[in-house]
Design an enzyme around this catalytic site. Structure first.
Site, mmCIF file in Angstrom:
data_model
loop_
_atom_site.group_PDB
_atom_site.id
_atom_site.type_symbol
_atom_site.label_atom_id
_atom_site.label_comp_id
_atom_site.label_asym_id
_atom_site.label_seq_id
_atom_site.Cartn_x
_atom_site.Cartn_y
_atom_site.Cartn_z
ATOM 1 N N GLU A 132 -6.516 -0.885 -4.317
ATOM 2 C CA GLU A 132 -7.065 0.318 -3.717
ATOM 3 C C GLU A 132 -6.683 1.247 -5.175
ATOM 4 O O GLU A 132 -5.379 1.176 -5.634
ATOM 5 C CB GLU A 132 -6.244 0.916 -2.690
ATOM 6 N N ASP A 163 1.038 -1.117 0.065
ATOM 7 C CA ASP A 163 0.254 -0.092 -0.016
ATOM 8 C C ASP A 163 0.938 1.451 -0.066
ATOM 9 O O ASP A 163 1.754 1.345 0.936
ATOM 10 C CB ASP A 163 -0.945 -0.059 1.206
ATOM 11 N N HIS A 172 -7.913 11.039 5.907
ATOM 12 C CA HIS A 172 -9.075 10.416 6.158
ATOM 13 C C HIS A 172 -9.947 11.831 6.389
ATOM 14 O O HIS A 172 -10.169 12.007 7.696
ATOM 15 C CB HIS A 172 -9.272 9.570 7.155
ATOM 16 N N ASP A 200 -3.114 7.467 -3.108
ATOM 17 C CA ASP A 200 -3.372 6.178 -2.129
ATOM 18 C C ASP A 200 -3.545 5.139 -3.031
ATOM 19 O O ASP A 200 -4.769 5.112 -3.625
ATOM 20 C CB ASP A 200 -4.178 6.635 -0.842
ATOM 21 N N HIS A 203 -12.167 6.116 1.716
ATOM 22 C CA HIS A 203 -11.961 7.415 2.592
ATOM 23 C C HIS A 203 -12.063 8.799 1.534
ATOM 24 O O HIS A 203 -11.270 8.680 0.681
ATOM 25 C CB HIS A 203 -11.121 7.527 3.583
ATOM 26 N N GLU A 250 -11.059 0.898 -1.557
ATOM 27 C CA GLU A 250 -10.200 0.077 -1.261
ATOM 28 C C GLU A 250 -10.781 -1.202 -0.870
ATOM 29 O O GLU A 250 -10.924 -1.386 0.454
ATOM 30 C CB GLU A 250 -9.139 0.414 -0.427
HETATM 31 MN MN MN Z 1 -3.798 2.721 0.967
HETATM 32 MN MN MN Z 2 -6.677 4.355 1.726
#
Ligand code: MN
Ligand code: MN
Length: 303
Positions: free
Chosen positions: A286, A87, A166, A98, A158, A192
């Site tokens: 994601e 990630d 977030h 992200d 998010h 994700e």
């Molecule tokens: Mn992530």
């Molecule tokens: Mn994330």
């Protein structure tokens, strides 16, 4: 609200770097490889390409779903046949990307991995300005269940704002009736899906190697104040790794003690390693989507 052109450009640059670094990382994951080498490689490549890590590289193996990054002196190696989630987060001037992918080293968990990937693709397909978060979750849940597997219910996508990973809206991985928020133009969202053959829930492990500054003024002690003022100056509220405090030139036990104390007084937040509650295997994919008035851009798809 429409985003400034400059902000859009920074979101796109962050996304291109994150996508490129993630694809490189996925190609180099091997059994026996030291996890710390993978984490450091990812973080170094982000910087080489002109970005800044938005959070420490997460390498979460098998029933570990998220929030594992190598601690100082980590000796963990990627096991034979592991399911490895990588990630990657990047920011440019606070504008975030992200993105994550799963490597199935045994080749025996294709359903698990494909369910997560297909769920993400189906979710991206329906994302449009004004869609409610639970409608995205419903699509994810439907795909995952069609494989006879479970989405992880207490992990979610998010909304993101500048320097804020977030930012308030959650995008659930199931049709949660509580998630009535609408996805809005001018905002970025991480989607994700996490998929498991376990219980469909994660629990907090005992270890935490990722932190963020929460209330800088609450820092106590000389070392504690040095950590918080430097980290907050560099990162604002973005997460950092225990590993990134090597500039302190003190022993790892002392670093851990100070971090624990800073969490206790509320200066820092810790992000414990998250483990599947029944020990099930977990896969994750994601992407970051940027919603504009007339289009939806998957910022982490190319690069
Ligand atoms: Mn992530
Ligand atoms: Mn994330």
């Amino acid at each position: 609200m429409s985003l400034e052109e400059e902000a859009v450009e920074k979101y796109l640059r962050a996304g291109r770097i994150a996508g490129k670094v993630l694809r490189e990382a996925v190609r180099i994951v091997r059994p026996g490889m030291k996890v710390i080498d993978l984490c450091e490689h990812v973080e170094r490549r982000i910087v080489e390409l002109g970005g800044v890590p938005a959070f420490p590289c997460n390498v979460s193996i098998d029933d570990v779903a998220a929030h594992y990054t190598s601690p100082i002196g980590d000796t963990l190696r990627v096991p034979e046949g592991a399911v490895v989630k990588v990630d990657v987060g990047v920011h440019i001037d606070g504008y975030l990307a992200d993105t994550a992918a799963t490597v199935d080293l045994s080749g025996e968990h294709t359903d698990l991995v494909n369910a997560a990937l297909e769920a993400l693709e189906a979710a991206i397909e329906v994302v449009r300005p004004g869609i409610r978060a639970y409608e995205v979750g419903r699509v994810i849940e439907r795909v995952v269940k069609s494989y006879g597997l479970k989405p992880v219910k207490n992990l979610s996508g998010h909304s993101m704002d500048r320097y804020n990973l977030h930012a308030g809206t959650s995008i659930p991985n199931y049709a949660s009736r509580l998630s009535l928020d609408k996805l809005k133009p001018g905002r970025a969202y991480a989607i994700e899906p996490f998929v498991t053959d376990g219980r469909g829930l994660v629990a907090e492990g005992r270890e935490a190697y990722i932190f963020s500054v929460y209330k800088p003024k609450r820092a106590k002690g000389l070392l504690g104040r040095r950590i918080v003022s430097r980290v907050y100056g560099e990162r604002r509220g973005l997460p950092f790794a225990e590993r990134w405090l090597n500039w302190l030139k003190v022993g790892v036990d002392e670093i851990r003690a100070v971090l624990r104390r800073l969490v206790d007084v509320g200066a820092l937040i810790s992000y414990p390693v998250l483990v599947e509650a029944a020990g099930g295997l977990v896969a994750q994919y994601e992407h970051t989507v940027l919603i504009l008035d007339k289009e939806v851009i998957v910022t982490t798809q190319e690069g």
